[in-house]
Design a protein around this motif. Structure first.
Motif, PDB file in Angstrom:
ATOM      1  N   GLU A  12      77.184  -2.988  32.247  1.00  0.00           N
ATOM      2  CA  GLU A  12      78.214  -3.315  31.259  1.00  0.00           C
ATOM      3  C   GLU A  12      79.488  -3.834  31.914  1.00  0.00           C
ATOM      4  O   GLU A  12      80.209  -4.631  31.326  1.00  0.00           O
ATOM      5  CB  GLU A  12      78.539  -2.089  30.406  1.00  0.00           C
ATOM      6  CG  GLU A  12      77.426  -1.719  29.455  1.00  0.00           C
ATOM      7  CD  GLU A  12      77.697  -0.417  28.713  1.00  0.00           C
ATOM      8  OE1 GLU A  12      78.828   0.110  28.805  1.00  0.00           O
ATOM      9  OE2 GLU A  12      76.773   0.064  28.041  1.00  0.00           O
ATOM     10  N   ALA A  13      79.774  -3.389  33.139  1.00  0.00           N
ATOM     11  CA  ALA A  13      80.961  -3.822  33.873  1.00  0.00           C
ATOM     12  C   ALA A  13      80.701  -5.083  34.690  1.00  0.00           C
ATOM     13  O   ALA A  13      81.555  -5.505  35.467  1.00  0.00           O
ATOM     14  CB  ALA A  13      81.441  -2.700  34.780  1.00  0.00           C
ATOM     15  N   ASN A  14      79.520  -5.673  34.518  1.00  0.00           N
ATOM     16  CA  ASN A  14      79.128  -6.876  35.244  1.00  0.00           C
ATOM     17  C   ASN A  14      79.111  -6.677  36.757  1.00  0.00           C
ATOM     18  O   ASN A  14      79.394  -7.596  37.513  1.00  0.00           O
ATOM     19  CB  ASN A  14      80.016  -8.068  34.867  1.00  0.00           C
ATOM     20  CG  ASN A  14      79.840  -8.469  33.430  1.00  0.00           C
ATOM     21  OD1 ASN A  14      78.730  -8.511  32.921  1.00  0.00           O
ATOM     22  ND2 ASN A  14      80.937  -8.754  32.755  1.00  0.00           N
ATOM     23  N   LEU A  15      78.804  -5.473  37.179  1.00  0.00           N
ATOM     24  CA  LEU A  15      78.570  -5.199  38.588  1.00  0.00           C
ATOM     25  C   LEU A  15      77.067  -5.369  38.777  1.00  0.00           C
ATOM     26  O   LEU A  15      76.283  -4.494  38.464  1.00  0.00           O
ATOM     27  CB  LEU A  15      79.037  -3.787  38.955  1.00  0.00           C
ATOM     28  CG  LEU A  15      80.541  -3.556  38.790  1.00  0.00           C
ATOM     29  CD1 LEU A  15      80.881  -2.083  38.947  1.00  0.00           C
ATOM     30  CD2 LEU A  15      81.322  -4.393  39.784  1.00  0.00           C
ATOM     31  N   ASP A  16      76.699  -6.550  39.226  1.00  0.00           N
ATOM     32  CA  ASP A  16      75.306  -6.971  39.182  1.00  0.00           C
ATOM     33  C   ASP A  16      74.400  -6.353  40.234  1.00  0.00           C
ATOM     34  O   ASP A  16      73.195  -6.549  40.201  1.00  0.00           O
ATOM     35  CB  ASP A  16      75.231  -8.501  39.264  1.00  0.00           C
ATOM     36  CG  ASP A  16      75.931  -9.161  38.094  1.00  0.00           C
ATOM     37  OD1 ASP A  16      75.867  -8.610  36.975  1.00  0.00           O
ATOM     38  OD2 ASP A  16      76.547 -10.223  38.296  1.00  0.00           O
ATOM     39  N   SER A  17      74.967  -5.640  41.181  1.00  0.00           N
ATOM     40  CA  SER A  17      74.106  -5.024  42.185  1.00  0.00           C
ATOM     41  C   SER A  17      74.624  -3.642  42.542  1.00  0.00           C
ATOM     42  O   SER A  17      75.775  -3.289  42.266  1.00  0.00           O
ATOM     43  CB  SER A  17      74.047  -5.891  43.449  1.00  0.00           C
ATOM     44  OG  SER A  17      75.277  -5.826  44.151  1.00  0.00           O
ATOM     45  N   GLN A  18      73.769  -2.900  43.169  1.00  0.00           N
ATOM     46  CA  GLN A  18      74.153  -1.565  43.624  1.00  0.00           C
ATOM     47  C   GLN A  18      75.208  -1.660  44.714  1.00  0.00           C
ATOM     48  O   GLN A  18      76.078  -0.798  44.818  1.00  0.00           O
ATOM     49  CB  GLN A  18      72.915  -0.821  44.108  1.00  0.00           C
ATOM     50  CG  GLN A  18      71.944  -0.544  42.979  1.00  0.00           C
ATOM     51  CD  GLN A  18      70.552  -0.181  43.452  1.00  0.00           C
ATOM     52  OE1 GLN A  18      70.149  -0.515  44.550  1.00  0.00           O
ATOM     53  NE2 GLN A  18      69.801   0.509  42.588  1.00  0.00           N
ATOM     54  N   VAL A  19      75.167  -2.730  45.489  1.00  0.00           N
ATOM     55  CA  VAL A  19      76.164  -2.938  46.543  1.00  0.00           C
ATOM     56  C   VAL A  19      77.543  -3.156  45.916  1.00  0.00           C
ATOM     57  O   VAL A  19      78.534  -2.583  46.355  1.00  0.00           O
ATOM     58  CB  VAL A  19      75.774  -4.126  47.453  1.00  0.00           C
ATOM     59  CG1 VAL A  19      76.890  -4.468  48.418  1.00  0.00           C
ATOM     60  CG2 VAL A  19      74.486  -3.814  48.207  1.00  0.00           C
ATOM     61  N   GLU A  20      77.608  -3.984  44.856  1.00  0.00           N
ATOM     62  CA  GLU A  20      78.882  -4.228  44.177  1.00  0.00           C
ATOM     63  C   GLU A  20      79.439  -2.937  43.582  1.00  0.00           C
ATOM     64  O   GLU A  20      80.630  -2.657  43.700  1.00  0.00           O
ATOM     65  CB  GLU A  20      78.720  -5.268  43.073  1.00  0.00           C
ATOM     66  CG  GLU A  20      78.538  -6.679  43.563  1.00  0.00           C
ATOM     67  CD  GLU A  20      78.353  -7.672  42.431  1.00  0.00           C
ATOM     68  OE1 GLU A  20      78.365  -7.267  41.250  1.00  0.00           O
ATOM     69  OE2 GLU A  20      78.203  -8.860  42.732  1.00  0.00           O
ATOM     70  N   LEU A  21      78.581  -2.168  42.934  1.00  0.00           N
ATOM     71  CA  LEU A  21      79.015  -0.907  42.357  1.00  0.00           C
ATOM     72  C   LEU A  21      79.481   0.038  43.452  1.00  0.00           C
ATOM     73  O   LEU A  21      80.519   0.695  43.333  1.00  0.00           O
ATOM     74  CB  LEU A  21      77.899  -0.264  41.530  1.00  0.00           C
ATOM     75  CG  LEU A  21      78.192   1.133  40.981  1.00  0.00           C
ATOM     76  CD1 LEU A  21      79.473   1.157  40.155  1.00  0.00           C
ATOM     77  CD2 LEU A  21      77.026   1.622  40.142  1.00  0.00           C
ATOM     78  N   GLY A  22      78.739   0.099  44.536  1.00  0.00           N
ATOM     79  CA  GLY A  22      79.123   0.950  45.658  1.00  0.00           C
ATOM     80  C   GLY A  22      80.488   0.590  46.214  1.00  0.00           C
ATOM     81  O   GLY A  22      81.318   1.460  46.472  1.00  0.00           O
TER      82      GLY A  22
END
Length: 86
Positions: A12-22
């Motif tokens: 939903e936050a457009n963090l398209d990968s686990q790396v971006e979220l991390g």
């Protein structure tokens, strides 16, 4: 599960990968992956940073409530959101 909620909020936050979220919450993509897949239980710090990043209560991430609304410290939310943009 906690992993499903983290994954859903990241999408939903457009963090398209686990790396971006991390990067947004200060953890490695591998830690995010392990939590999302249920391989490991997230630390308190992981839950708190995720909650601040997404502007939801930690209890929502933990599955203790279905409400995404809570009073959050605006300074903390702003700081995390600034890191996401950077």
């Amino acid at each position: 599960t906690i992993g499903e909620r983290i994954k859903e909020l990241g999408a939903e936050a457009n963090l398209d990968s686990q790396v971006e979220l991390g990067k947004a919450i200060g953890f490695s993509g591998q830690v995010v992956s392990n939590v999302e897949r249920g391989y490991s239980f997230p630390s308190t710090e992981f839950v708190n940073r995720s909650a601040a990043c997404f502007g939801v209560p930690a209890d929502y991430i933990l599955g203790r409530t279905t409400s995404r609304y809570a009073v959050a410290d605006p300074k903390e939310v702003s700081a995390v959101q600034a890191r996401i943009k950077a």
